[in-house]
Design a protein around this motif. Structure first.
Motif, mmCIF file in Angstrom:
data_model
loop_
_atom_site.group_PDB
_atom_site.id
_atom_site.type_symbol
_atom_site.label_atom_id
_atom_site.label_comp_id
_atom_site.label_asym_id
_atom_site.label_seq_id
_atom_site.Cartn_x
_atom_site.Cartn_y
_atom_site.Cartn_z
ATOM 1 N N ALA A 292 -14.257 4.742 2.797
ATOM 2 C CA ALA A 292 -13.294 3.679 3.094
ATOM 3 C C ALA A 292 -12.249 3.530 2.003
ATOM 4 O O ALA A 292 -11.641 2.465 1.857
ATOM 5 C CB ALA A 292 -14.027 2.360 3.294
ATOM 6 N N ARG A 293 -12.010 4.583 1.250
ATOM 7 C CA ARG A 293 -11.008 4.514 0.189
ATOM 8 C C ARG A 293 -9.606 4.508 0.792
ATOM 9 O O ARG A 293 -9.339 5.164 1.796
ATOM 10 C CB ARG A 293 -11.179 5.699 -0.756
ATOM 11 N N SER A 294 -8.703 3.781 0.153
ATOM 12 C CA SER A 294 -7.334 3.654 0.665
ATOM 13 C C SER A 294 -6.595 4.982 0.573
ATOM 14 O O SER A 294 -6.863 5.815 -0.298
ATOM 15 C CB SER A 294 -6.575 2.585 -0.119
ATOM 16 N N ALA A 295 -5.634 5.174 1.494
ATOM 17 C CA ALA A 295 -4.847 6.404 1.539
ATOM 18 C C ALA A 295 -3.396 6.167 1.142
ATOM 19 O O ALA A 295 -2.535 6.999 1.439
ATOM 20 C CB ALA A 295 -4.898 7.004 2.946
ATOM 21 N N LYS A 296 -3.102 5.052 0.481
ATOM 22 C CA LYS A 296 -1.705 4.743 0.173
ATOM 23 C C LYS A 296 -1.133 5.646 -0.918
ATOM 24 O O LYS A 296 0.078 5.807 -1.014
ATOM 25 C CB LYS A 296 -1.571 3.285 -0.245
ATOM 26 N N GLY A 297 -1.996 6.239 -1.780
ATOM 27 C CA GLY A 297 -1.515 7.163 -2.798
ATOM 28 C C GLY A 297 -0.784 6.454 -3.925
ATOM 29 O O GLY A 297 -1.020 5.271 -4.214
ATOM 30 N N THR A 298 0.160 7.173 -4.547
ATOM 31 C CA THR A 298 0.934 6.643 -5.666
ATOM 32 C C THR A 298 2.425 6.715 -5.331
ATOM 33 O O THR A 298 2.820 7.197 -4.264
ATOM 34 C CB THR A 298 0.644 7.437 -6.948
ATOM 35 N N ILE A 299 3.248 6.234 -6.250
ATOM 36 C CA ILE A 299 4.688 6.281 -6.032
ATOM 37 C C ILE A 299 5.184 7.721 -6.016
ATOM 38 O O ILE A 299 6.024 8.110 -5.194
ATOM 39 C CB ILE A 299 5.415 5.456 -7.115
ATOM 40 N N HIS A 301 3.291 10.415 -5.365
ATOM 41 C CA HIS A 301 2.658 11.126 -4.246
ATOM 42 C C HIS A 301 2.172 10.096 -3.220
ATOM 43 O O HIS A 301 0.974 9.760 -3.172
ATOM 44 C CB HIS A 301 1.494 11.985 -4.740
ATOM 45 N N PRO A 302 3.063 9.566 -2.411
ATOM 46 C CA PRO A 302 2.642 8.550 -1.422
ATOM 47 C C PRO A 302 1.730 9.151 -0.359
ATOM 48 O O PRO A 302 1.800 10.342 -0.042
ATOM 49 C CB PRO A 302 3.974 8.079 -0.829
ATOM 50 N N GLY A 303 0.879 8.309 0.173
ATOM 51 C CA GLY A 303 -0.067 8.760 1.182
ATOM 52 C C GLY A 303 0.570 8.876 2.559
ATOM 53 O O GLY A 303 1.708 8.454 2.791
ATOM 54 N N ARG A 304 -0.185 9.439 3.469
ATOM 55 C CA ARG A 304 0.266 9.627 4.844
ATOM 56 C C ARG A 304 -0.670 8.878 5.786
ATOM 57 O O ARG A 304 -1.894 8.809 5.560
ATOM 58 C CB ARG A 304 0.262 11.114 5.198
ATOM 59 N N GLN A 305 -0.071 8.315 6.837
ATOM 60 C CA GLN A 305 -0.821 7.567 7.850
ATOM 61 C C GLN A 305 -1.679 6.472 7.183
ATOM 62 O O GLN A 305 -2.878 6.348 7.420
ATOM 63 C CB GLN A 305 -1.699 8.502 8.670
ATOM 64 N N VAL A 306 -1.017 5.688 6.339
ATOM 65 C CA VAL A 306 -1.723 4.660 5.565
ATOM 66 C C VAL A 306 -2.253 3.560 6.486
ATOM 67 O O VAL A 306 -3.396 3.104 6.345
ATOM 68 C CB VAL A 306 -0.792 4.074 4.494
#
Length: 409
Positions: A292-299, A301-306
């Motif tokens: 259940a870890r978030s997929a938002k990533g960083t500035i 390397h932003p995540g996909r399908q957050v």
């Protein structure tokens, strides 16, 4: 004697008792935060001093002479707060325990008051009602939903959106002859589309919706009202909450508490049925926090399908996989059974008939498993449950039997 079982019952204090309990919960929070701040400061000082509850109890006695609000709280309750802080530190330093560093308690977080077992007395009034004696409060009514069998070692009073509750830590003597559950082994596959699928059944056990469509609509409306009231408070009241906003927050807390209670009721009924009817229960070793870890990533390397991942995370937490595993840990031991945790990789891609693992046998996220080697077809979750059971029987629980729900052998 340590408490080896617990019983949580509904408490009905009157208005004066409830007001005093609220004051005590804030006092316990203040004692814990001050004690934790002192320990952090002492350890970060040049001498690297480690402070324990024995040392802070002396300071607590001196502080009670100076402050009346601290003197109103029973001394045993404040001392238990310090001992609980010792336990939190011990769990943090224990590499086998998943607990993190002790945190400061927030004012709007979950609060409670702990009492020692020697200061608590219980007397039965009728078939369903009883009274409990609490220091400086007297007799408080409680609903006796189940009999309390054993010696009461401690008690904790807490409040949620539905009212006050008291949890008794009870010591029950171990049976002279250990129980042996002779039920058949079973594999349990936990999921989202299918809540639970057992290897011994042909259909899934799907948890019904916790909220009705009307309750979902009401909760959504309350959350929108809360958002509007918070914006208004920031613009016109310097962020101070109004009585209407607090009433809205209380209504949301009531619905959330009802949601949590219904989820816990379904999980308890499921785990009790499995523990009573099966001698060996096999489940997957799922790390829910990583799943259940978030997929938002960083500035950078932003995540996909957050948003999609956030919805999946909410569904994972809503099913309560870790809570099911924790309950099976102690209920299986109590019923004379064994809980075995097996490795999770490959259970949904391996054929239960020929034993060949091939991702092509499970295409997409459908509910059909079709082996590309032997042609075996079955429900995907039932096929995984059979693999989980077979792994537990063949490897004798290579991942380790567990009795606590934390994965420790």
């Amino acid at each position: 004697m340590k408490a080896n079982t617990a019983s949580r019952l509904r408490l009905y204090p009157d208005s004066v008792q409830a007001e005093r309990l609220v004051s005590w919960t804030h006092t316990c929070r203040a004692v814990r935060n001050v004690a934790l701040a002192e320990r952090v400061w002492a350890y970060r000082s040049a001498r690297r001093v480690t402070v324990r509850a024995v040392d802070q109890c002396v300071e607590l006695t001196e502080a009670r002479r100076e402050h009346e609000w601290l003197r109103d709280l029973p001394a045993q309750c404040a001392q238990r707060v310090l001992r609980q802080l010792d336990t939190a530190y011990d769990n943090f330093w224990n590499p086998a325990h998943p607990a993190g560093f002790p945190r400061f308690k927030r004012k709007r977080g979950r609060q409670g008051v702990a009492f020692p077992g020697q200061a608590v007395r219980i007397r039965k009034v009728s078939r369903r009602m009883a009274q409990v004696w609490l220091p400086k409060l007297g007799w408080v009514r409680l609903r006796l939903a189940r009999p309390i069998e054993g010696v009461v070692r401690n008690a904790a009073v807490s409040q949620d959106g539905l009212g006050w509750h008291i949890a008794f830590g009870v010591h029950q003597p171990e049976p002279v002859e250990p129980l042996v559950n002779t039920g058949p082994p079973v594999g349990v596959d936990l999921g989202i589309a299918c809540s639970v699928f057992l290897s011994s059944e042909e259909s899934e056990r799907q948890r019904p919706d916790i909220f009705s469509p009307g309750e979902k609509k009401r909760l959504r409306g309350l959350e929108q009202r809360k958002a509007r009231q918070i914006v208004y408070a920031k613009r016109h009241s310097r962020g101070r909450y109004s009585k209407r906003l607090r009433r809205t927050i209380a209504q949301i807390a009531t619905m959330k508490a009802r949601q949590s209670r219904r989820r816990a009721d379904w999980n308890h009924k499921l785990t009790a049925d499995l523990a009573n009817n099966h001698g060996l229960i096999a489940i997957e070793n799922l790390c829910v926090s990583n799943m259940a870890r978030s997929a938002k990533g960083t500035i950078e390397h932003p995540g996909r399908q957050v948003l999609q991942k956030a919805g999946l995370n909410r569904s994972i937490y809503d099913q309560g996989w870790f809570e099911i595993r924790r309950q099976l840990g102690y209920k299986a031991k109590r019923s004379g059974g064994t809980l075995v945790v097996v490795p999770a990789p490959g259970t949904s891609q391996t054929c239960a008939e020929c034993g060949v693992r091939d991702p092509d046998s499970r295409r997409g996220c459908g509910r059909l498993f079709a082996c590309v080697h032997c042609g075996h077809t079955d429900h995907a979750d039932r096929n995984a449950a059979i693999n989980i059971r077979d792994r537990a029987l063949s490897t004798a629980g290579r991942a380790g039997p567990t009795v606590s729900g934390h994965g420790r052998s």
